[in-house]
Design a protein around this motif. Structure first.
Motif, PDB file in Angstrom:
ATOM      1  N   MET A  99     -16.814  -7.728 -25.300  1.00  0.00           N
ATOM      2  CA  MET A  99     -17.248  -7.698 -26.801  1.00  0.00           C
ATOM      3  C   MET A  99     -17.154  -8.336 -27.638  1.00  0.00           C
ATOM      4  O   MET A  99     -16.640  -9.258 -27.852  1.00  0.00           O
ATOM      5  N   ARG A 100     -18.442  -7.734 -28.898  1.00  0.00           N
ATOM      6  CA  ARG A 100     -19.009  -9.122 -29.315  1.00  0.00           C
ATOM      7  C   ARG A 100     -18.782  -8.854 -30.906  1.00  0.00           C
ATOM      8  O   ARG A 100     -19.115  -7.763 -31.010  1.00  0.00           O
ATOM      9  N   PHE A 101     -18.275  -9.553 -31.120  1.00  0.00           N
ATOM     10  CA  PHE A 101     -18.404  -9.095 -32.836  1.00  0.00           C
ATOM     11  C   PHE A 101     -18.714 -10.445 -33.454  1.00  0.00           C
ATOM     12  O   PHE A 101     -19.177 -11.227 -32.512  1.00  0.00           O
ATOM     13  N   TYR A 102     -18.396 -10.104 -34.651  1.00  0.00           N
ATOM     14  CA  TYR A 102     -19.396 -11.415 -35.737  1.00  0.00           C
ATOM     15  C   TYR A 102     -18.681 -11.694 -36.736  1.00  0.00           C
ATOM     16  O   TYR A 102     -18.184 -10.680 -37.849  1.00  0.00           O
ATOM     17  N   TYR A 103     -18.525 -12.894 -37.157  1.00  0.00           N
ATOM     18  CA  TYR A 103     -17.091 -13.221 -37.919  1.00  0.00           C
ATOM     19  C   TYR A 103     -18.288 -14.479 -39.242  1.00  0.00           C
ATOM     20  O   TYR A 103     -18.744 -15.285 -38.953  1.00  0.00           O
ATOM     21  N   THR A 104     -17.928 -13.269 -40.638  1.00  0.00           N
ATOM     22  CA  THR A 104     -18.452 -14.591 -41.387  1.00  0.00           C
ATOM     23  C   THR A 104     -17.307 -14.839 -42.358  1.00  0.00           C
ATOM     24  O   THR A 104     -16.500 -14.663 -42.445  1.00  0.00           O
ATOM     25  N   SER A 105     -17.884 -15.895 -42.828  1.00  0.00           N
ATOM     26  CA  SER A 105     -16.549 -16.588 -43.502  1.00  0.00           C
ATOM     27  C   SER A 105     -18.068 -17.536 -44.722  1.00  0.00           C
ATOM     28  O   SER A 105     -18.696 -17.723 -44.733  1.00  0.00           O
ATOM     29  N   GLY A 106     -16.413 -18.095 -45.704  1.00  0.00           N
ATOM     30  CA  GLY A 106     -17.342 -19.048 -46.361  1.00  0.00           C
ATOM     31  C   GLY A 106     -16.579 -19.496 -47.498  1.00  0.00           C
ATOM     32  O   GLY A 106     -15.453 -19.521 -47.656  1.00  0.00           O
ATOM     33  N   ASP A 118     -17.325 -13.723 -28.731  1.00  0.00           N
ATOM     34  CA  ASP A 118     -17.397 -12.764 -27.209  1.00  0.00           C
ATOM     35  C   ASP A 118     -15.517 -12.245 -27.250  1.00  0.00           C
ATOM     36  O   ASP A 118     -14.500 -13.335 -26.942  1.00  0.00           O
ATOM     37  N   VAL A 119     -15.144 -10.967 -27.739  1.00  0.00           N
ATOM     38  CA  VAL A 119     -14.248 -11.113 -27.310  1.00  0.00           C
ATOM     39  C   VAL A 119     -13.565 -10.223 -26.670  1.00  0.00           C
ATOM     40  O   VAL A 119     -13.896  -9.144 -26.104  1.00  0.00           O
ATOM     41  N   PRO A 120     -12.300 -10.007 -25.733  1.00  0.00           N
ATOM     42  CA  PRO A 120     -12.115  -9.737 -24.590  1.00  0.00           C
ATOM     43  C   PRO A 120     -11.692  -8.488 -24.560  1.00  0.00           C
ATOM     44  O   PRO A 120     -11.187  -8.231 -25.340  1.00  0.00           O
ATOM     45  N   THR A 121     -12.375  -7.944 -23.630  1.00  0.00           N
ATOM     46  CA  THR A 121     -11.653  -6.337 -23.326  1.00  0.00           C
ATOM     47  C   THR A 121     -10.303  -6.494 -23.098  1.00  0.00           C
ATOM     48  O   THR A 121      -9.430  -5.285 -22.755  1.00  0.00           O
ATOM     49  N   SER A 122      -9.804  -6.930 -21.416  1.00  0.00           N
ATOM     50  CA  SER A 122      -9.239  -6.451 -21.454  1.00  0.00           C
ATOM     51  C   SER A 122      -7.348  -6.946 -21.685  1.00  0.00           C
ATOM     52  O   SER A 122      -6.908  -7.982 -22.890  1.00  0.00           O
ATOM     53  N   LYS A 123      -6.432  -7.003 -21.183  1.00  0.00           N
ATOM     54  CA  LYS A 123      -5.438  -6.336 -22.033  1.00  0.00           C
ATOM     55  C   LYS A 123      -4.974  -8.176 -22.773  1.00  0.00           C
ATOM     56  O   LYS A 123      -4.444  -8.121 -23.499  1.00  0.00           O
ATOM     57  N   GLY A 124      -4.371  -8.727 -21.282  1.00  0.00           N
ATOM     58  CA  GLY A 124      -4.396  -9.937 -21.828  1.00  0.00           C
ATOM     59  C   GLY A 124      -5.324 -11.196 -22.116  1.00  0.00           C
ATOM     60  O   GLY A 124      -4.769 -11.634 -23.090  1.00  0.00           O
ATOM     61  N   GLY A 125      -6.923 -11.293 -21.647  1.00  0.00           N
ATOM     62  CA  GLY A 125      -7.450 -11.609 -22.133  1.00  0.00           C
ATOM     63  C   GLY A 125      -7.356 -11.705 -23.817  1.00  0.00           C
ATOM     64  O   GLY A 125      -7.334 -12.041 -25.027  1.00  0.00           O
ATOM     65  N   LEU A 126      -7.073  -9.887 -24.204  1.00  0.00           N
ATOM     66  CA  LEU A 126      -7.468  -9.709 -25.880  1.00  0.00           C
ATOM     67  C   LEU A 126      -6.149 -10.542 -26.224  1.00  0.00           C
ATOM     68  O   LEU A 126      -6.008 -11.056 -27.628  1.00  0.00           O
ATOM     69  N   LEU A 127      -4.693 -10.107 -25.618  1.00  0.00           N
ATOM     70  CA  LEU A 127      -3.240 -11.179 -25.921  1.00  0.00           C
ATOM     71  C   LEU A 127      -3.744 -12.607 -26.752  1.00  0.00           C
ATOM     72  O   LEU A 127      -3.273 -13.092 -27.625  1.00  0.00           O
ATOM     73  N   GLU A 128      -4.312 -13.067 -25.674  1.00  0.00           N
ATOM     74  CA  GLU A 128      -4.279 -14.514 -25.881  1.00  0.00           C
ATOM     75  C   GLU A 128      -5.477 -14.568 -26.835  1.00  0.00           C
ATOM     76  O   GLU A 128      -5.025 -15.813 -27.525  1.00  0.00           O
ATOM     77  N   PHE A 129      -6.022 -14.169 -27.256  1.00  0.00           N
ATOM     78  CA  PHE A 129      -7.181 -14.605 -27.937  1.00  0.00           C
ATOM     79  C   PHE A 129      -6.938 -14.318 -29.585  1.00  0.00           C
ATOM     80  O   PHE A 129      -7.045 -14.854 -30.193  1.00  0.00           O
TER      81      PHE A 129
END
Length: 71
Positions: free
Chosen positions: A1-8, A50-61
């Motif tokens: 899953m793709r997300f976008y992080y905007t910072s400043g 890119d954010v993982p969608t599997s439970k394990g990958g998401l928890l690690e992220f």
């Protein structure tokens, strides 16, 4: 899953503050950059994540990103 992080960063009362927001689309990220700049942020930038969608990958992220539970 793709997300976008905007910072400043911006100066408030002589202090530097960094903030960021997550978006689900490039269009939303563009709006976020525009908002940051309107609020005085000159270095607003967006990165694609890119954010993982599997439970394990998401928890690690989440653990690696320092995400905190809402209060």
């Amino acid at each position: 899953m793709r997300f976008y992080y905007t910072s400043g960063t911006r100066k408030i009362d002589g202090n530097t503050h960094t903030s960021g927001v997550w978006s689900g689309s490039q269009a939303s990220a563009a709006t976020d950059r525009k908002t940051f700049r309107a609020e005085g942020t000159k270095d607003a930038d967006t990165v694609e994540v890119d954010v993982p969608t599997s439970k394990g990958g998401l928890l690690e992220f989440l653990n690696l990103s320092g995400a905190k539970a809402p209060k």
